[in-house]
Design a protein around this motif. Sequence first.
Motif, PDB file in Angstrom:
ATOM      1  N   PHE A 158     -10.031  -9.587  60.134  1.00 38.38           N
ATOM      2  CA  PHE A 158     -10.103  -9.742  58.524  1.00 38.38           C
ATOM      3  C   PHE A 158      -9.152  -9.120  57.619  1.00 38.38           C
ATOM      4  N   ARG A 159      -8.105  -8.752  58.388  1.00 37.97           N
ATOM      5  CA  ARG A 159      -6.839  -8.119  57.511  1.00 37.97           C
ATOM      6  C   ARG A 159      -6.425  -9.336  56.630  1.00 37.97           C
ATOM      7  N   TYR A 160      -6.297 -10.515  56.910  1.00 36.60           N
ATOM      8  CA  TYR A 160      -5.517 -11.508  56.028  1.00 36.60           C
ATOM      9  C   TYR A 160      -6.540 -12.756  55.956  1.00 36.60           C
ATOM     10  N   ARG A 161      -6.709 -12.976  54.811  1.00 34.42           N
ATOM     11  CA  ARG A 161      -7.753 -14.237  54.499  1.00 34.42           C
ATOM     12  C   ARG A 161      -7.087 -15.471  54.468  1.00 34.42           C
ATOM     13  N   GLN A 162      -7.828 -16.564  54.448  1.00 33.27           N
ATOM     14  CA  GLN A 162      -6.922 -17.770  54.690  1.00 33.27           C
ATOM     15  C   GLN A 162      -7.012 -18.499  53.279  1.00 33.27           C
ATOM     16  N   ASP A 163      -7.848 -17.921  52.252  1.00 34.36           N
ATOM     17  CA  ASP A 163      -8.015 -18.409  50.982  1.00 34.36           C
ATOM     18  C   ASP A 163      -7.571 -17.523  49.768  1.00 34.36           C
ATOM     19  N   ASP A 164      -6.821 -16.845  50.104  1.00 31.88           N
ATOM     20  CA  ASP A 164      -6.133 -15.894  49.151  1.00 31.88           C
ATOM     21  C   ASP A 164      -4.939 -16.589  48.511  1.00 31.88           C
ATOM     22  N   ARG A 165      -4.487 -15.654  47.515  1.00 33.46           N
ATOM     23  CA  ARG A 165      -2.947 -16.008  46.808  1.00 33.46           C
ATOM     24  C   ARG A 165      -2.032 -16.228  47.985  1.00 33.46           C
ATOM     25  N   ARG A 166      -1.902 -15.216  49.053  1.00 33.18           N
ATOM     26  CA  ARG A 166      -0.802 -15.340  50.026  1.00 33.18           C
ATOM     27  C   ARG A 166      -0.852 -16.536  50.598  1.00 33.18           C
ATOM     28  N   SER A 167      -1.970 -16.924  51.064  1.00 32.18           N
ATOM     29  CA  SER A 167      -2.143 -18.253  51.998  1.00 32.18           C
ATOM     30  C   SER A 167      -1.753 -19.510  51.289  1.00 32.18           C
ATOM     31  N   LYS A 168      -2.203 -19.472  49.710  1.00 33.33           N
ATOM     32  CA  LYS A 168      -1.574 -20.514  49.076  1.00 33.33           C
ATOM     33  C   LYS A 168      -0.015 -20.684  49.062  1.00 33.33           C
ATOM     34  N   ILE A 169       0.578 -19.415  48.813  1.00 34.30           N
ATOM     35  CA  ILE A 169       1.899 -19.440  48.297  1.00 34.30           C
ATOM     36  C   ILE A 169       2.659 -19.976  49.930  1.00 34.30           C
ATOM     37  N   GLU A 170       2.043 -19.531  50.849  1.00 31.62           N
ATOM     38  CA  GLU A 170       2.574 -19.955  52.188  1.00 31.62           C
ATOM     39  C   GLU A 170       2.516 -21.270  52.540  1.00 31.62           C
ATOM     40  N   PHE A 171       1.174 -21.940  51.980  1.00 29.43           N
ATOM     41  CA  PHE A 171       1.143 -23.344  52.048  1.00 29.43           C
ATOM     42  C   PHE A 171       2.133 -24.253  51.175  1.00 29.43           C
ATOM     43  N   TYR A 172       2.597 -23.656  50.098  1.00 24.40           N
ATOM     44  CA  TYR A 172       3.594 -24.614  49.157  1.00 24.40           C
ATOM     45  C   TYR A 172       5.137 -24.417  49.440  1.00 24.40           C
ATOM     46  N   GLU A 173       5.242 -23.074  50.035  1.00 24.20           N
ATOM     47  CA  GLU A 173       6.710 -22.759  50.286  1.00 24.20           C
ATOM     48  C   GLU A 173       7.374 -23.878  51.350  1.00 24.20           C
ATOM     49  N   PRO A 174       6.825 -24.231  52.343  1.00 22.86           N
ATOM     50  CA  PRO A 174       7.662 -25.254  53.216  1.00 22.86           C
ATOM     51  C   PRO A 174       7.564 -26.545  52.440  1.00 22.86           C
ATOM     52  N   LEU A 175       6.554 -26.906  51.649  1.00 24.04           N
ATOM     53  CA  LEU A 175       6.793 -28.223  51.131  1.00 24.04           C
ATOM     54  C   LEU A 175       8.022 -28.346  50.127  1.00 24.04           C
ATOM     55  N   ILE A 176       8.034 -27.281  49.339  1.00 23.99           N
ATOM     56  CA  ILE A 176       9.223 -27.149  48.059  1.00 23.99           C
ATOM     57  C   ILE A 176      10.585 -27.137  48.991  1.00 23.99           C
ATOM     58  N   PHE A 177      10.563 -26.211  49.939  1.00 22.42           N
ATOM     59  CA  PHE A 177      11.920 -26.308  50.761  1.00 22.42           C
ATOM     60  C   PHE A 177      12.366 -27.367  51.161  1.00 22.42           C
ATOM     61  N   TYR A 178      11.393 -28.080  51.801  1.00 20.64           N
ATOM     62  CA  TYR A 178      11.929 -29.589  52.558  1.00 20.64           C
ATOM     63  C   TYR A 178      12.114 -30.490  51.670  1.00 20.64           C
ATOM     64  N   LEU A 179      11.410 -30.526  50.331  1.00 26.10           N
ATOM     65  CA  LEU A 179      11.852 -31.459  49.348  1.00 26.10           C
ATOM     66  C   LEU A 179      13.244 -31.272  49.078  1.00 26.10           C
ATOM     67  N   PHE A 180      13.641 -30.172  48.633  1.00 30.75           N
ATOM     68  CA  PHE A 180      15.156 -29.810  47.992  1.00 30.75           C
ATOM     69  C   PHE A 180      16.103 -30.175  49.169  1.00 30.75           C
ATOM     70  N   ASN A 181      15.569 -29.766  50.682  1.00 35.68           N
ATOM     71  CA  ASN A 181      16.628 -30.023  51.581  1.00 35.68           C
ATOM     72  C   ASN A 181      16.733 -31.537  51.802  1.00 35.68           C
ATOM     73  N   PHE A 182      15.522 -32.196  51.800  1.00 39.28           N
ATOM     74  CA  PHE A 182      15.624 -33.695  51.934  1.00 39.28           C
ATOM     75  C   PHE A 182      16.427 -34.367  50.632  1.00 39.28           C
ATOM     76  N   LEU A 183      16.323 -33.925  49.488  1.00 45.24           N
ATOM     77  CA  LEU A 183      16.957 -34.548  48.442  1.00 45.24           C
ATOM     78  C   LEU A 183      18.670 -34.264  48.615  1.00 45.24           C
TER      79      LEU A 183
END
Length: 394
Positions: free
Chosen positions: A188-213
């Motif tokens: 129970f140390r790291y939840r899957q619905d907190d701010r950390r998990s949301k940031i880690e969800f969007y990070e790869p999307l933004i990275f691969y968007l810039f990389n693909f462009l």
Amino acid sequence: MSDDGDWLYSDGGRQRFNATTLAQFGYVIYPNNTVSNWSTCVLAFGGYIPTVISNGSWYNSSGCDTPVREIRTRGILGIVCAVVFALLLILSLVCLNKHGKSFLPAEKRFRLVGRRWPWYWCIITSTLGIISGFTAVDVDRVWVLGTAAIFHFIFYLVTLPACLAAVWEMTRNWASFEERKGVDEDFFRYRQDDRRSKIEFYEPLIFYLFNFLSFFLSILRAWNPISRSNVDVITDARFKAASIFSFLAWLIIVVALVISQHYYRPCKFPWKIPVVLALTLVRIGYNIGSAFDYSISQLRYQASPAYIYCLGFLPIILAVIVILQSGWREPNEDQELLRLRNARNMSLDQEMMAVQAPSGKAIEGNRKPSRRRRTHRASAPPDYWGSEDPGKMS
């Protein structure tokens, strides 16, 4: 080229062609002793003696991209780079075999394919480097730049987004393993619905968007003007935007590293990540400089090969080497997790033995306990590590 009524001449007047036929099909004899109408180009000098017939076709002809020169500096360095990338490809396969194995049951939260992606991208980067290096040989040897130059430049440019993807996946995998170690110790140390998990969800999307462009703007375009070193195309807005998007993708990796460092607070800082980030930044800086300054452009045939190999290929090679060196040195994640579990269990067993020892004194070293102590321990739980047989305790 000279003009004599119904004939046009090339190679200092040693070869002649029917002027009417050439004009009918739009052929022009150029000062470099080639005949072309932008769809067909043939050599017309020395031992290359083409003949044009009434329907505009050629026979006994050699294309302008036929290798006719001796290999030069660009080609020699290209072969060296291709050989180095071939060795890196082999080492990438070795690391994939090492880190791609599973020694624990599959977990939905931490998928096996996630830790394989850094090595997949290293394989892709090495393969692209091999192709670009070997095609550099014909860039030196052809009379007029064509297919060989296009392949050389395309695969060279793609090595950057592929290497950036490898660096990103290495960074993401490091953070994922830090999370996995924390969850394995305390579910129970790291939840899957907190701010950390949301940031880690969007990070790869933004990275691969810039990389693909970056990939889309620099690669998916018409390449014939680029192969002819057209200054207006090589320094156009698309190449400038592509280089800037590569830098933005690089920034996303830096931000992800800082965020992971904030949330997981690892015992050891991953120095491999700043090192590869610094190396790839050299290549990104060269891409930006090439997009704005034609004199050092990586796509300019007349530019010094030192630019493309020292500022283009070398940072990518060194970055892949750092990634592979860390993969060679570090253990498989599952095996490391098992080692940490065993260490925690060993520590708990030692604490239990210390609590159960008489007068609050733990058994130290290899000193044999007295018969009285062995009798006292007969009711203790069995040793998890098999060092003693509970059935033989008295």
